[in-house]
Motif scaffolding. Sequence first.
Motif, PDB file in Angstrom:
ATOM      1  N   PRO A 263       0.783  -1.242   0.000  1.00 16.91           N
ATOM      2  CA  PRO A 263       0.000   0.000   0.000  1.00 16.91           C
ATOM      3  C   PRO A 263       0.816   1.294   0.000  1.00 16.91           C
ATOM      4  O   PRO A 263       0.317   2.325  -0.448  1.00 16.91           O
ATOM      5  CB  PRO A 263      -0.846  -0.105   1.267  1.00 16.91           C
ATOM      6  N   ILE A 264       2.039   1.277   0.526  1.00 22.13           N
ATOM      7  CA  ILE A 264       2.777   2.543   0.499  1.00 22.13           C
ATOM      8  C   ILE A 264       3.999   2.439  -0.406  1.00 22.13           C
ATOM      9  O   ILE A 264       5.126   2.592   0.011  1.00 22.13           O
ATOM     10  CB  ILE A 264       3.175   3.043   1.908  1.00 22.13           C
ATOM     11  N   SER A 265       3.718   2.151  -1.681  1.00 21.15           N
ATOM     12  CA  SER A 265       4.815   2.216  -2.641  1.00 21.15           C
ATOM     13  C   SER A 265       4.712   3.544  -3.379  1.00 21.15           C
ATOM     14  O   SER A 265       3.663   4.157  -3.451  1.00 21.15           O
ATOM     15  CB  SER A 265       4.756   1.036  -3.598  1.00 21.15           C
ATOM     16  N   ARG A 266       5.808   3.956  -3.922  1.00 22.06           N
ATOM     17  CA  ARG A 266       5.847   5.287  -4.536  1.00 22.06           C
ATOM     18  C   ARG A 266       6.820   5.264  -5.702  1.00 22.06           C
ATOM     19  O   ARG A 266       7.633   4.338  -5.836  1.00 22.06           O
ATOM     20  CB  ARG A 266       6.311   6.313  -3.505  1.00 22.06           C
ATOM     21  N   SER A 267       6.767   6.312  -6.507  1.00 24.55           N
ATOM     22  CA  SER A 267       7.704   6.384  -7.613  1.00 24.55           C
ATOM     23  C   SER A 267       8.874   7.283  -7.228  1.00 24.55           C
ATOM     24  O   SER A 267       8.748   8.182  -6.402  1.00 24.55           O
ATOM     25  CB  SER A 267       7.008   6.922  -8.857  1.00 24.55           C
ATOM     26  N   LEU A 268      10.019   7.007  -7.826  1.00 25.11           N
ATOM     27  CA  LEU A 268      11.196   7.848  -7.650  1.00 25.11           C
ATOM     28  C   LEU A 268      11.379   8.621  -8.944  1.00 25.11           C
ATOM     29  O   LEU A 268      11.324   8.052 -10.017  1.00 25.11           O
ATOM     30  CB  LEU A 268      12.425   6.978  -7.383  1.00 25.11           C
ATOM     31  N   GLN A 269      11.583   9.922  -8.834  1.00 25.49           N
ATOM     32  CA  GLN A 269      11.697  10.681 -10.080  1.00 25.49           C
ATOM     33  C   GLN A 269      12.893  11.607 -10.144  1.00 25.49           C
ATOM     34  O   GLN A 269      13.479  11.954  -9.150  1.00 25.49           O
ATOM     35  CB  GLN A 269      10.408  11.461 -10.378  1.00 25.49           C
ATOM     36  N   MET A 270      13.194  11.953 -11.392  1.00 28.97           N
ATOM     37  CA  MET A 270      14.210  12.969 -11.646  1.00 28.97           C
ATOM     38  C   MET A 270      13.526  14.115 -12.356  1.00 28.97           C
ATOM     39  O   MET A 270      12.637  13.905 -13.184  1.00 28.97           O
ATOM     40  CB  MET A 270      15.315  12.405 -12.539  1.00 28.97           C
ATOM     41  N   TYR A 271      13.933  15.343 -12.006  1.00 27.69           N
ATOM     42  CA  TYR A 271      13.378  16.524 -12.666  1.00 27.69           C
ATOM     43  C   TYR A 271      14.483  17.286 -13.383  1.00 27.69           C
ATOM     44  O   TYR A 271      15.594  17.415 -12.869  1.00 27.69           O
ATOM     45  CB  TYR A 271      12.736  17.455 -11.633  1.00 27.69           C
ATOM     46  N   THR A 272      14.146  17.785 -14.574  1.00 25.35           N
ATOM     47  CA  THR A 272      15.067  18.692 -15.264  1.00 25.35           C
ATOM     48  C   THR A 272      14.306  19.976 -15.552  1.00 25.35           C
ATOM     49  O   THR A 272      13.075  20.005 -15.486  1.00 25.35           O
ATOM     50  CB  THR A 272      15.552  18.105 -16.600  1.00 25.35           C
ATOM     51  N   LEU A 273      15.046  21.029 -15.890  1.00 23.09           N
ATOM     52  CA  LEU A 273      14.391  22.277 -16.281  1.00 23.09           C
ATOM     53  C   LEU A 273      14.114  22.210 -17.783  1.00 23.09           C
ATOM     54  O   LEU A 273      15.049  22.151 -18.579  1.00 23.09           O
ATOM     55  CB  LEU A 273      15.277  23.474 -15.966  1.00 23.09           C
TER      56      LEU A 273
END
Lengths: 306, 322
Positions: free
Chosen positions: A258-268
């Motif tokens: 139930p508490i899984s999440r995604s890991l992300q990278m952000y760019t401009l």
Amino acid sequence: MNRETKFFLASAAACLLLATAAGCGGNKSGDAAGKAAGARTVIQNKGSDTMVNIAQAWAEAYKKAEPAVEIEVSGGGSGVGIAALSKGAVDIANSSRNMKAKEVEDAKKNTGKEPREFIVGYDALAIFVHKDNPLNEISMEQIARIYEEGGDITKWSDLGVKLPGGQDEIVRVSRQSSSGTYEFLREHVLKNKDFRLGSRDLNGSKEVVELVANTAGAIGYSGMGYATPGVKMLRVSEKAGAPGVAPTLESAKNKTYPISRSLQMYTLGEPQGAVKKYIDWILSDAGQAIVEQSGYVSIPANMRTK
Amino acid sequence: MIKDEPGLRSCEEKPGINPCPVRRNRSAWATSGEKVIELIIRTSGVSAIFFVLAIFFFVFREAAPVLFSGSFKLGQFLTSVEWYPTSAVNVRYGTLALIVGTFSVTILAMLIAVPFGLGVAVFISEFCKPKTRESLKIIIELLAAIPSVVWGFIGLTVMSRLLVKYAGAEVGVNVLNGAIILALMSIPIIVSIGEDALKAVPDSYREAGLAMGATRWQLLYRVLIPAAKNGLLAAVLLGIGRAVGETMAVLMATGHAVHIPTGVLDSVRTLTANIAAELGEAPVGSDHYRVLFLTGVLLFVITFVVNLTADLVIRGIKKSNR
């Protein structure tokens, strides 16, 4: 102060001045050389503590594939990475939570570019207790009642277990407020309520696991990649009474945990040049293999955004 | 502190020991050179004051907008224990628990460090053989050379386990852990300055005391300690300053929990550790950011009050001596 001490202080000060001067000179020439050669590209990568190990592993592997590109990785928390990105100080921000609307707005205001999100992996947010704790399973509601402001679970006996050491007080271990993990738990488990004060708010996932391993009555949370033999990961159930699911690669991938999440990278904006190449590589089979090696969940090939 | 030390006399008074150079008419070159040196020294002195004021000004400038904004309540800032800077529903800035945390760790650290530090200083300067003295000094200076993050790591991993095992602590990272680490960090300062102060007491005092038949202990507490009082107090003060301002080690060793401790085995959070943990994430110019700077101003005020009190105490001692 006697005369020797004074002399020592004076010479130390002189040395310091000289060293500073020399250091400045060195830096300047280094910059100039770097610009003249122009061969080395540096990608700045900062943010989530949950992701710092995996980001480091990527950077090391990428250096072998692409020796001309240097990836500089640092942690500090998702909020720190996002703040640095919106100032234009880094090329990529790592984040274990989604960017807030206000942060997107800030980035646009500061740099004129809209942040672009890449999901680079998944993580199950594991709930840790000491390895000798008899508890095996916990519900989302119980986690909330332990951590939230005004929550009523403060003793292990409230959860129906008796610790071998006889301690009954639950020692809540939490994260500092710049942590994406902290925000994720607050949003998805505490339903945006505040954390109860008095929890031990540690600076990194590793410290949380370390403290839980050293403390018989402790409970803590972090990415499952940080688990050690000294701690036990609890099975988590959506509702009290429902069967608990252990945090594993499988259960995180098919979202039964139930508490899984995604890991992300952000760019401009849309990434260009070396940064684009790097993110494409992270989303390739080679990059995703490293996600699995670091103890997190890779993205199935058909779900990778390019 | 230096000029008031008894025993530092100008060289005319001790012609036999340290002969004064014979004054001659000096060249214009030498005189102007001296002027330049004097100017450099004067600039250094004045710039110290300037930099302190400038730092205070810039910290206060960052904090001022929130301090004078209508929504901010100074009373709540100083008397509430509720520290919720990033709350989604109700943001509250109360630093009372952090202030109490800072003081509890500092006071306990000083209870450990002052007797030990001054004891070592007395031992080194009065009671031990030269060889022991040299090796002790080297070891103590090594303590001062350990970076604070290493101290924090020791507190988090080694000391916390010991405290759980032997002190019966529920959690290893707590006030006692932080205080022990801080005490170890401030002892080198207390020892080296305390020892300097004791050494500055002229030998004639010691000789006079012994000639009157005083034992070593009587000599120590009737003559040497009163004579070196200011220096010893300065040593303690610098130790306190080190303990109040230390950040990284307390961040790792105290458990970083916002609440008022009820015993030495409770976790706390200090003002400095709070700034270190949160300033990185607070967006520049936000209320949270400014409140953290206001916490910095609060730390300034605390150190200022400590120094001022000490100054007044020293003055009191001087008056009663006359």
